[in-house]
Design a protein around this motif. Structure first.
Motif, PDB file in Angstrom:
ATOM      1  N   MET A  77      76.477 -54.546  -6.405  1.00  0.00           N
ATOM      2  CA  MET A  77      77.546 -55.549  -6.483  1.00  0.00           C
ATOM      3  C   MET A  77      77.231 -56.729  -5.564  1.00  0.00           C
ATOM      4  SD  MET A  77      80.846 -52.991  -6.535  1.00  0.00           S
ATOM      5  CE  MET A  77      81.960 -54.244  -5.911  1.00  0.00           C
ATOM      6  N   LEU A  78      76.749 -56.423  -4.359  1.00  0.00           N
ATOM      7  CA  LEU A  78      76.397 -57.488  -3.421  1.00  0.00           C
ATOM      8  C   LEU A  78      75.193 -58.287  -3.922  1.00  0.00           C
ATOM      9  CD1 LEU A  78      76.841 -55.696   0.040  1.00  0.00           C
ATOM     10  CD2 LEU A  78      78.304 -57.445  -0.964  1.00  0.00           C
ATOM     11  N   ILE A  79      74.226 -57.568  -4.525  1.00  0.00           N
ATOM     12  CA  ILE A  79      73.057 -58.245  -5.109  1.00  0.00           C
ATOM     13  C   ILE A  79      73.505 -59.168  -6.239  1.00  0.00           C
ATOM     14  CG2 ILE A  79      71.004 -57.829  -6.553  1.00  0.00           C
ATOM     15  CD1 ILE A  79      70.443 -55.372  -4.765  1.00  0.00           C
ATOM     16  N   GLU A  80      74.459 -58.685  -7.033  1.00  0.00           N
ATOM     17  CA  GLU A  80      74.983 -59.482  -8.151  1.00  0.00           C
ATOM     18  C   GLU A  80      75.626 -60.767  -7.640  1.00  0.00           C
ATOM     19  OE1 GLU A  80      77.950 -58.879 -12.010  1.00  0.00           O
ATOM     20  OE2 GLU A  80      77.485 -57.165 -10.730  1.00  0.00           O
ATOM     21  N   VAL A  81      76.414 -60.660  -6.574  1.00  0.00           N
ATOM     22  CA  VAL A  81      77.066 -61.845  -6.002  1.00  0.00           C
ATOM     23  C   VAL A  81      76.034 -62.777  -5.367  1.00  0.00           C
ATOM     24  CG1 VAL A  81      78.649 -62.635  -4.195  1.00  0.00           C
ATOM     25  CG2 VAL A  81      79.279 -60.688  -5.619  1.00  0.00           C
ATOM     26  N   ALA A  82      75.073 -62.197  -4.634  1.00  0.00           N
ATOM     27  CA  ALA A  82      74.082 -63.003  -3.917  1.00  0.00           C
ATOM     28  C   ALA A  82      73.185 -63.792  -4.863  1.00  0.00           C
ATOM     29  CB  ALA A  82      73.237 -62.106  -3.016  1.00  0.00           C
ATOM     30  N   PHE A  83      72.769 -63.161  -5.967  1.00  0.00           N
ATOM     31  CA  PHE A  83      71.820 -63.807  -6.879  1.00  0.00           C
ATOM     32  C   PHE A  83      72.482 -64.401  -8.122  1.00  0.00           C
ATOM     33  CE2 PHE A  83      69.277 -60.806  -4.403  1.00  0.00           C
ATOM     34  CZ  PHE A  83      68.225 -61.612  -4.012  1.00  0.00           C
ATOM     35  N   ARG A  84      73.826 -64.241  -8.228  1.00  0.00           N
ATOM     36  CA  ARG A  84      74.586 -64.796  -9.361  1.00  0.00           C
ATOM     37  C   ARG A  84      74.025 -64.343 -10.698  1.00  0.00           C
ATOM     38  NH1 ARG A  84      78.342 -65.694  -5.985  1.00  0.00           N
ATOM     39  NH2 ARG A  84      79.525 -67.051  -7.377  1.00  0.00           N
ATOM     40  N   LYS A  85      73.636 -63.082 -10.773  1.00  0.00           N
ATOM     41  CA  LYS A  85      73.109 -62.503 -12.002  1.00  0.00           C
ATOM     42  C   LYS A  85      74.022 -61.350 -12.425  1.00  0.00           C
ATOM     43  CE  LYS A  85      69.327 -64.999 -12.335  1.00  0.00           C
ATOM     44  NZ  LYS A  85      69.023 -65.859 -13.475  1.00  0.00           N
ATOM     45  N   GLY A  86      74.665 -61.490 -13.564  1.00  0.00           N
ATOM     46  CA  GLY A  86      75.640 -60.497 -14.020  1.00  0.00           C
ATOM     47  C   GLY A  86      75.018 -59.160 -14.402  1.00  0.00           C
ATOM     48  N   ILE A  87      75.666 -58.094 -13.960  1.00  0.00           N
ATOM     49  CA  ILE A  87      75.298 -56.730 -14.367  1.00  0.00           C
ATOM     50  C   ILE A  87      76.549 -56.150 -15.015  1.00  0.00           C
ATOM     51  CG2 ILE A  87      74.481 -54.462 -13.619  1.00  0.00           C
ATOM     52  CD1 ILE A  87      73.270 -55.812 -11.149  1.00  0.00           C
ATOM     53  N   ASN A  88      76.456 -55.768 -16.289  1.00  0.00           N
ATOM     54  CA  ASN A  88      77.666 -55.312 -16.974  1.00  0.00           C
ATOM     55  C   ASN A  88      77.958 -53.834 -16.713  1.00  0.00           C
ATOM     56  OD1 ASN A  88      76.192 -53.710 -18.925  1.00  0.00           O
ATOM     57  ND2 ASN A  88      75.713 -55.608 -20.023  1.00  0.00           N
ATOM     58  N   TYR A  89      79.110 -53.379 -17.198  1.00  0.00           N
ATOM     59  CA  TYR A  89      79.542 -52.005 -16.940  1.00  0.00           C
ATOM     60  C   TYR A  89      78.560 -50.971 -17.498  1.00  0.00           C
ATOM     61  CZ  TYR A  89      84.150 -53.682 -15.434  1.00  0.00           C
ATOM     62  OH  TYR A  89      85.161 -54.283 -14.750  1.00  0.00           O
TER      63      TYR A  89
END
Length: 202
Positions: free
Chosen positions: A79-91
């Motif tokens: 989740m933090l990686i997703e926020v930091a790199f602005r790359k969406g990871i879906n459910y």
């Protein structure tokens, strides 16, 4: 009158996103940990059949107990990686990563029947870390994100191996490790800021 062609984009990484994502991660971690716990009885049956020699069952059983922590910590790190790199990871992708972490225990049991536990553990750890890191690389297209995933998983699996072999010291070391983990989590949450209604890691 000036006409703008900019399309307003709804903020994605909001506090609402953080709350719902955290609930999803905890929910899937509990479900997969319960599934993994069923392997404990299966492992006992394999030992009684003579397929799992020595302390194999005890070690496999102890490693299974950490399944929830591994899935939850890894998913929250993503989740933090997703926020930091602005790359969406879906459910679905979070679920697949959780399944790979859960499958670790079945692979460990299968390999522990054919070789020493620590060798089986190292082999399965490398397989799992490589799989998830490559997946994260494919999702984010960022080598740094894949590297961070590798480090996080490497530390988790390394610590679990130490705890499995520490016996009576496992509780003390595990508790101290959780304390350090919470301190690190607190540090990173201090870096979470809300700018224009969207979370950023600064």
């Amino acid at each position: 009158m000036e006409v703008t062609n900019e399309i307003y984009k709804e903020p994605k990484y909001t506090m609402h996103w953080l709350g719902s994502q955290t609930l999803y991660v905890l929910g899937i971690s509990i479900v997969l940990a319960l599934i993994a716990s069923g392997l404990d009885g299966f492992a006992l049956g394999r030992q009684e059949s003579g397929l799992l020699a020595g302390n194999g069952y005890e070690y496999v059983s102890q490693s299974i107990t950490y399944c929830f922590a591994v899935i939850a910590i890894t998913s929250m790190s993503l989740m933090l990686i997703e926020v930091a790199f602005r790359k969406g990871i879906n459910y679905l992708q979070y679920g697949l990563i959780g399944c790979a972490l859960c499958l670790f225990n079945l692979l460990l049991l299968a390999m522990a029947e054919k070789m020493s536990f620590w060798i089986a553990y190292v082999v399965v750890s490398i397989m799992t870390i490589a799989l998830i890191s490559c997946f994260v690389m494919g999702l984010t297209k960022k080598k740094k994100a894949a590297f961070l995933s590798t480090i996080i998983l490497g530390v988790e699996y390394g610590l679990i191996l130490v705890l499995v072999y520490m016996g009576s010291m496992a509780l003390l070391i595990g508790s101290l490790s959780l304390f350090i983990l919470i301190a690190v989590a607190m540090y990173f949450t201090l870096k979470l800021k809300v700018e224009n209604e969207e979370l950023v890691l600064k």
